[in-house]
Every structure is written in C-alpha cells, then in structure tokens.
Design an enzyme around this catalytic site. Sequence first.
Site, PDB file in Angstrom:
ATOM      1  N   GLN A 110       0.798  -1.216   0.000  1.00 34.84           N
ATOM      2  CA  GLN A 110       0.000   0.000   0.000  1.00 34.84           C
ATOM      3  C   GLN A 110       0.837   1.275   0.000  1.00 34.84           C
ATOM      4  OE1 GLN A 110      -2.669  -1.740   3.308  1.00 34.84           O
ATOM      5  NE2 GLN A 110      -3.996  -0.292   2.277  1.00 34.84           N
ATOM      6  N   ARG A 162       3.962  -0.849  13.156  1.00 35.03           N
ATOM      7  CA  ARG A 162       3.659  -2.156  12.571  1.00 35.03           C
ATOM      8  C   ARG A 162       3.740  -2.040  11.051  1.00 35.03           C
ATOM      9  NH1 ARG A 162      -1.700  -4.655  11.163  1.00 35.03           N
ATOM     10  NH2 ARG A 162      -1.070  -6.728  10.440  1.00 35.03           N
ATOM     11  N   HIS A 205       1.022  -9.428   3.975  1.00 35.83           N
ATOM     12  CA  HIS A 205      -0.171  -8.588   4.028  1.00 35.83           C
ATOM     13  C   HIS A 205      -0.760  -8.513   2.623  1.00 35.83           C
ATOM     14  CE1 HIS A 205      -2.183  -5.091   6.318  1.00 35.83           C
ATOM     15  NE2 HIS A 205      -2.867  -5.272   5.192  1.00 35.83           N
ATOM     16  N   ASN A 264      -1.783 -11.389   7.737  1.00 37.65           N
ATOM     17  CA  ASN A 264      -2.719 -10.331   8.117  1.00 37.65           C
ATOM     18  C   ASN A 264      -4.098 -10.635   7.550  1.00 37.65           C
ATOM     19  OD1 ASN A 264      -3.199  -7.359   9.071  1.00 37.65           O
ATOM     20  ND2 ASN A 264      -4.061  -7.453   7.011  1.00 37.65           N
ATOM     21  N   GLU A 265      -5.074 -10.719   8.425  1.00 41.96           N
ATOM     22  CA  GLU A 265      -6.486 -10.869   8.061  1.00 41.96           C
ATOM     23  C   GLU A 265      -6.727 -11.960   7.012  1.00 41.96           C
ATOM     24  OE1 GLU A 265      -8.538  -7.300   7.092  1.00 41.96           O
ATOM     25  OE2 GLU A 265      -7.911  -6.224   8.895  1.00 41.96           O
ATOM     26  N   ASN A 398      -7.543  -6.965  14.548  1.00 44.34           N
ATOM     27  CA  ASN A 398      -7.924  -5.816  13.729  1.00 44.34           C
ATOM     28  C   ASN A 398      -9.426  -5.627  13.863  1.00 44.34           C
ATOM     29  OD1 ASN A 398      -5.288  -5.823  12.904  1.00 44.34           O
ATOM     30  ND2 ASN A 398      -5.690  -6.201  10.741  1.00 44.34           N
ATOM     31  N   TYR A 400     -12.737  -2.698  13.242  1.00 45.32           N
ATOM     32  CA  TYR A 400     -13.134  -1.431  12.651  1.00 45.32           C
ATOM     33  C   TYR A 400     -14.597  -1.056  12.890  1.00 45.32           C
ATOM     34  CZ  TYR A 400      -8.783  -1.240   9.925  1.00 45.32           C
ATOM     35  OH  TYR A 400      -7.473  -1.172   9.553  1.00 45.32           O
ATOM     36  N   GLU A 472      -4.907  -3.076  14.368  1.00 39.97           N
ATOM     37  CA  GLU A 472      -5.429  -2.091  13.416  1.00 39.97           C
ATOM     38  C   GLU A 472      -6.751  -1.549  13.928  1.00 39.97           C
ATOM     39  OE1 GLU A 472      -5.877  -3.101   9.286  1.00 39.97           O
ATOM     40  OE2 GLU A 472      -3.959  -4.159   9.214  1.00 39.97           O
ATOM     41  N   PHE A 538      -7.354   6.683   5.017  1.00 43.94           N
ATOM     42  CA  PHE A 538      -7.335   6.256   6.408  1.00 43.94           C
ATOM     43  C   PHE A 538      -6.206   6.924   7.190  1.00 43.94           C
ATOM     44  CE2 PHE A 538      -9.971   2.879   4.782  1.00 43.94           C
ATOM     45  CZ  PHE A 538     -10.688   2.403   5.857  1.00 43.94           C
TER      46      PHE A 538
END
Length: 876
Positions: A110, A162, A205, A264-265, A398, A400, A472, A538
């Site tokens: 990203q 992180r 990720h 990750n996720e 994580n 949200y 997160e 974000f």
Amino acid sequence: GTPGGASANDERVRVRRSRAMRVRFVVACFAVVLASRVACATEASGAVRADAGGFGSLGPQSSLAVSASERVFEAARLGAVPGSLPPTTFGEDDLFPEDFAFGVASSAFQIEGDGGDRPRSTWDDFSDARGLGDAARQGIRHFEHVEDDIKYMARAGVKHYRLSLSWPRLQNQDGTPNDAGYAFYEKMLDAMQNAGIEPYVTLHHWDLPSAMCQGGTSASETTSTESCPAVDWLDPKSVDQFESYASQAFARLGGRVRFWATLNEPKTVANLGYGVGAHAPGLQSATAPLVAGHNMLLAHAAAVRSYRDSFIEKSPGGGGKISLVTNADWREPSDAANEKDVAAAERAMDEELGWFADPLYFGDYPVSMKQRYGADLPAFTEAQKASLKGSTDFFALNHYASAYVVDAQPASPANSYLGRQTDWAETDVNKRGELIGPTGTCAWLKQAPFGMRKTLNLIKARYGRPATYVTENGLCAGASSGASLDDALDDPERVAYVAGYLKSVLESIDLDDADVRGYFAWSFFDNFEWADGVKQRFGMVHVDHFGEFGGEWTARRPKKSLAAYREFMIGKHSKQSESAAASEMGGFGGFGGFSAAPKAEKGVDESFYQPFAWEKGESSAASGGAKLAALGASPLGRRGGPSQPLGASWTEYAPESAEDYEREISKEEDARFALAAAVEALSMAEHPRGSEAASTLEMGRETLAREGDDRPSPETLLAQAERVLAVAEASSREASGASRSAASRSAASATGPSTDTSDASFSASSSASGDVAAAVSTTEAANGGGAAALDGSVWSLLRPRRDFRAAAVSLGPVWVATFVGVAFGLFLIAIQVSCNLMRKGKRGCGTNEGEVRSLVAVAKGAKDAKSYGGTPAKTV
C-alpha cells in the site's frame, strides 16, 4: 427649568431621582455586559474543547462545556453532523497502563510502490485489470523515501510501528532470497532502531508473488520462470512456499525484530479474494474461501514451528513473539430480548472471530461452522490440530466496525455471508429503528465503539484472557475530491472515531479486566486502499498522490488527527514514570531492548514533508490552515510521562542559532515572571494553612528559588504557573485579578512564538521551547499528581493577545458586546453631564416626572459648548 410652577425643593427631588435612575441604568448595563462576557468566554472555550479538542480534555468540564458536548451529540444523532461520532474526553484519571504500546500501522504494497524493480505480485495483476495499476505502482513512494519517512514518524512521536514485508520483493522465483530486497528492509529497520521506533513485522499482508517456481509437488513440474504460476492459497503447496519464505525472513531479519505476525487478516483474503472477487486474485466461489482459509492456517502453523525451532533465539533479548492477525468486527443482536436474535449473533461471531481464532487456541473450527458447511469445510488432522493449538504468543486483533444481526433460519441464498448461505442476516438498524452508528466514507465501516469493548471481552472470555493487541483500528474519512487543502487536513471524524474506540479499549482494561497491551492506529500515511485505489483515506498524514495542492507528488502533510493521537503516543494518557517516555519503549509485555533516540533530527525536505505544528510553535491546526486550535490538546494540566527527564535543563537541547538562543532566554524570563505573578495571585487569595493552596504556594516559591544547574526549564515554569493559577481560582474567586492577569499575559508570551505569524492560531500544545516533545509538567514530581486543569474561563486568559485574528474567532462577539456596552454607558454619562450644564444655563432637560425628553437632540446641541459656558467636548 421648573415647568408647571413646581417649587425649588420639588425640582431638586426630581433631579436627584432622575439622576439616580440614570446611574442605576448605567451600572446595570455594565453588569449585564460583564456577566455576558464571562458566560460567553466560558461557553466559547468549552464549546471549542467539546467540538474539536483532540482526544483528551483539560480535566473536569464546566456545565457549559458539557452542554456543548450534548448539543454536538444531539446534532450527530439527528444527522446534522453526518459520519462523525460524538466527542469523547479523557479525564486525568483515564490513564492507560504504563507499558501500553501506542503505535501506527501500514503495509508494504500500500505504500512502497514498485521501486527497486520489485517483482510483480497478484495485486499488481488485479490492479492492472481494474485500471488501478498506476496508483498501485506508485503507492506513496515509500521505497524511495523510506529513511526520511522514518525520521518523519519519529518527529511525530511514533515509537511503535507495525509494518509488513513484501514477499515478491524478498524471494526470487526460484525460491532463493533476493539480496536487494533484504537490503531495503535492513536499511528500514536500522533507521527505525536509530530513531527509537520498535518494529512489529507482518510477513504477509495480501501481496502474493505473481510467479513462484519453488515448492513444486513433483520432480517433473517445470521450473521455467516464464511458466511459473502465482502463489495460490487454494494450492496445498502454498503452505511449504510460505514456510520457506518465512524461514528466510527470520534468518535475515530476526536479529532486528522481536515481534512477528505471520498473516494479516486471512478471513478478508479468503472472503474478498476467493469469495466475492473484490480483492486479488478475484475469484467468486461459495466454497473456495473455506479452502483458502484452511491452507492459510496451516501455513501459519508451519511458519511458527520454524520460528520456534530455529530462530527465536536470534531476536533481540532472545525472547521473540509471534502471532497471526485476526480481524473481527462485532455483531450485536437486533433485539437483545429475542433469544433467536441472540443465538444468531453468536453464530455470526463464530464465523467473524472464531473461524481463525478458534483453531489457534483450540485446534479446530467452531462447532456452528462445521454444522453449517459440512464437508465443504476442510477438516484438520490430529497432527495439524496439535500444530495450530497454542501457535500464538499474543492475540492480534484488527477491528473497525459493527452491525446488528437478526435470526434468519433456515439458511438461504437470500442471507449471504460474502457468497455463502447463512442462517442470520446483518443490518444497520435494530428492532427499535436505531442506527448502529454513523458511517465512514466507505459504506461498510459503521462506527460503534461499544463493539470494540464487546469484542475484547469476548476474546478474554473465550480464549482465557490472552495478552491482546489491537493491531489495526481506523476510519475512512476525509474531504471529497476538489476540496481545499485546509479541508483535506481537517479530519474531526477521525479524531472522534479514535477517541471513542480508545475509550472503549480503556474501559475493557479498567472495568472488564481484559489484558489489552497495545493499540495501532490505521494508518500513519494515506495509502493505496486496495480495490478503492486512492479514493479512500485512512491516514493521519495526508498524501498528495498526484500533486493536487502543488509541489511534488505524494507530498506529506499532517492532519489534525495526528496532533491529537500524538498525545497518546508520547505518554500523555499513560501511567508512566517520570523518565519512561524518554528512556524506554515499553513494547509487548514490557520487554526491554530498544531505547528512544535523542531528539529526532529533521533532515528532510520541508517542501515534501510539511513541518509539524508543534515544531513551529504554532497551533496543532495551523499547519492545516485551521483558524482556531483545539484547546483540548494542551499538554499542560495533564498527567502522564514526559518526553524529557524531569529536572533536565532546557539548555541541554542546544538551540540551532544565536537567534534561537536569544528566543529561548526570552521565553525563560517570561515563563519565570508568569510563575512569579501566579504565586503572587495565590498569596493574595484566602486559604487555610496546610491546605492544597498553601502547599502549592510553597512549591511555586521553591521553584522560583532554584538556580544554577537546578534552574527549572521554561516548560517546568509554565506548567507550575498553570497549576498555581488553577489553585488560586479554586481557593478564592476574589484573588487579585491584576496579578493573575499579569501571570496569564506572561504565560502567553512565553508560550507563543517570538515573532508574529499572521495565520498561526494559538494552541496549548505549543510549549515554551516550541516542541511538545520537550514539554513537561513537574507537578507529578513535586506534588505526586498531575497538574490541575484550568476551566474554560481561566484557560481563555492564556491565549496570546498578539494574534488578534485567532482571538477574534473565539471571542469576537464578546468583544463587540463589551465595546457596545461601554460606549452606550459613556453616552448616557455624557447626556447626564449635558443636562447638568443645561440646568446651570436655565435650560430644560427633563420632565417633572423624571423622564428624559429629547436626549439625543440635546446631545447634538451640546456640540456648541459655549451655549453651556463650558469647554469644547471630546467625541465619545
């Protein structure tokens, strides 16, 4: 005159009565103006604090400030402030544990871009197919700016970061390590260690290599790089491929990293990548997510086994930790009194949280999932169960958003969980028709801070109170395309979101006994937001992706939310010892090994990295072009660890020029006078011996007496001046206003910049040295407690008067009312004088009933002062 033949005695009575009425009227006018000024000033400061005051508060709010908060909340509830939670304040007792880690997060794909000839990933292929390739290849050019980005983070107060590694960058297609890729991450990690930033590294990720020949299942399988397929989580050999890559990363970087996460996720990868096709690789299937998720869990177990068997001793201190990052939002029953809705919400959480967390703690999937999916859900062997169970050293969450759930049995295609049939349905509205919360700019993110607390409590209850880290949490928010730069840097929705969720984290610690040890905000920079490209933001630092606001592409500019969150990162809301923030990083479980670097050097291009407000002595909002700083961001009157050891002389931080040196000398003198005047104000207030006021007075006098090496810094003087002023206000409302005003003006002079800045508004986050990182409150050492907070009316006195425009924004109506009241009072006095002169000249001025007759006309006639035998009058 005496119309109607009244006697002289009656006339004198009427004159005295008329004069008394006018005097009483003038006094009443001044009283009303004074009262309105005090009320308006208090409400203005309280409203500012409640509206945008950052994540913290100056302490107990006045009733006016509370009512302002209620008004904002009501407006948000009615939709007048769409997309934002109500304000959340942190009192002086709302403190996180001493070693709590506040950090920020990002991911390789990203932000890095494809610099350094990075090999392609599956996300490059997916982005190209959807017209997002150029934005993906650019990222935010972190690869080219990595060392300066790390410096920028350190200056912002970041101590825990992180990040993720790019698998395609680190492993060649034949499975051998890519030395150039490892050199990049070694350079990054060295820069972080030099800056005093603790790394938390995620191996993967979402960006899988587009071509990988290593890990073939048979000798006959081709090794030609031209025909090598992408790594695919549906392929069982992806488990071995990931273990190979992980082992290489542990071997090359393990000596620099103590805290690892494997994946990750994986739930997001499975559902969006293999279920609905919204993410790479873009498949649509009802069963593929279950297979992909299964292989990702096995890959995690293989990597953990490799780390624990061969590499854990390489970590700094020999005590490395590893986990898998699980994402889980909260599912609340639409009707808490309906047993079916409650059961449906539990089944939803089995899939939301338990799908990947249960195997890590119990070795198998939730019972409800096995019942619902049957043979479509792969089964673990006993050996696989044993390898998974206990394969984490901490719970990485994580989180949200939240949603309501209603029972929808039997399972039906109409009730789909990302392509799979479910026996529950999700909704934004509960049985009573209430929305679960406002929405971010991305429609899926429904803001409900209570969901964070409930998720943490479920983790505690279900998995035996594990050490937990929120890896997160963040909000998609920001001005739409075409907005001004000021609007782009103004993100009150994110300020409110992070404050609300942090408060829920703290409540889970203090009220529910959850073992939560860290929080990482997503994210530090605006970045490439996957399938949304760069449309969603974000970050707490604005990235000008395509040079919309002039200058170089991807220029960085801090938003308001960074200034607010910075207070947590530097320890303003933690139970820290006096030197903890300066000498230790804390970290996961408080392991030692990393020390904070000295004051971070700038060393970056300020046209690309906009300086932070606290470095320029401006308000936290000034760099964003805002017209009024949030008073709630003040470091004064707050408890928490300082970023500079208490008692250290400010002269240890050498100024950069002779001009800076003279400025610091002037600030110290102003700060010293501020404390002296505050002490004088308190000494004139009435207070009993042995009271808090008496001890505070003695403390202030002792501080003023310190000389030589023990000479207090300007920050110390200002902090104590504020405390003494607060105690004086509480001890006696009749204390000397003159002395207190002198102290306040001196404090403002010491705090503000030495030169006028036309657009800079005052913020309490600016310290005497111009660096909040060096701002300290010594009342923790002197009194064993945090500095007392000033209420709104007293705090307003500390605004520098030299910035008239900033003051006019907050108190303009008050000054106008004051001016009008005073002018009107003087006008009435002038009329009375005119009447007296007219009586001497035997001219009429009032009626027998004491009423004023044609006063304005008489006043106009007073221009010719000779008619009254006086001297020319001055214009009022």
